[in-house]
Design a protein around this motif. Structure first.
Motif, mmCIF file in Angstrom:
data_model
loop_
_atom_site.group_PDB
_atom_site.id
_atom_site.type_symbol
_atom_site.label_atom_id
_atom_site.label_comp_id
_atom_site.label_asym_id
_atom_site.label_seq_id
_atom_site.Cartn_x
_atom_site.Cartn_y
_atom_site.Cartn_z
ATOM 1 N N CYS A 184 21.904 -41.301 -14.997
ATOM 2 C CA CYS A 184 21.892 -39.940 -15.535
ATOM 3 C C CYS A 184 21.077 -39.054 -14.585
ATOM 4 O O CYS A 184 19.910 -39.346 -14.308
ATOM 5 N N CYS A 239 17.830 -37.417 -16.665
ATOM 6 C CA CYS A 239 16.627 -38.150 -17.068
ATOM 7 C C CYS A 239 16.420 -39.453 -16.296
ATOM 8 O O CYS A 239 15.380 -40.097 -16.449
ATOM 9 N N TYR A 298 18.186 -42.251 -16.611
ATOM 10 C CA TYR A 298 18.618 -43.443 -17.356
ATOM 11 C C TYR A 298 19.741 -44.149 -16.601
ATOM 12 O O TYR A 298 20.691 -43.515 -16.144
ATOM 13 N N CYS A 348 24.807 -39.232 -21.867
ATOM 14 C CA CYS A 348 23.655 -40.103 -21.657
ATOM 15 C C CYS A 348 23.101 -40.556 -23.010
ATOM 16 O O CYS A 348 22.807 -39.729 -23.866
ATOM 17 N N CYS A 376 19.099 -39.044 -23.141
ATOM 18 C CA CYS A 376 18.773 -37.613 -23.273
ATOM 19 C C CYS A 376 19.942 -36.799 -23.828
ATOM 20 O O CYS A 376 19.807 -35.587 -23.999
HETATM 21 ZN ZN LIG Z 1 19.823 -38.808 -19.511
#
Ligand SMILES: [Zn+2]
Length: 93
Positions: free
Chosen positions: A45, A48, A50, A67, A70
């Protein structure tokens, strides 16, 4: 391209030429060119950080995704482009 090793070598040469041309164009227009490690640029992502893993991993068919951390909604290639740019900027620092 039936000979796999030969096909690989030809495609390597094509890729090298493509990168050389990108570098030449970048210099011509006063831009910075660099290659980055593409690992996980699609599965991460860009908002963020991830990383999708296991069953959450995107397949080639998945063009957009959200995601799970987030909740940002991503268009696959745009998200990857943002991650690639961030990697390049990190390499410059
Ligand atoms: Zn994210």
């Amino acid at each position: 391209m039936k000979n796999h090793a030969l096909a690989l070598s030809i495609s390597d040469a094509g890729w090298r030429l493509f990168l050389q041309q990108l570098q030449t164009k970048a210099e011509l227009y006063g831009k910075t060119f660099m290659a980055v490690d593409p690992r996980n640029t699609t599965q991460t992502c860009s908002t963020c950080g991830y990383l999708l893993t296991g069953d959450n991993k995107l397949t080639l068919r998945d063009r957009s995704w959200q995601c799970p951390q987030c909740q940002t909604k991503h268009q696959r290639d745009l998200n990857a482009a943002k991650n690639i740019l961030a990697k390049g900027i990190d390499q410059l620092a």
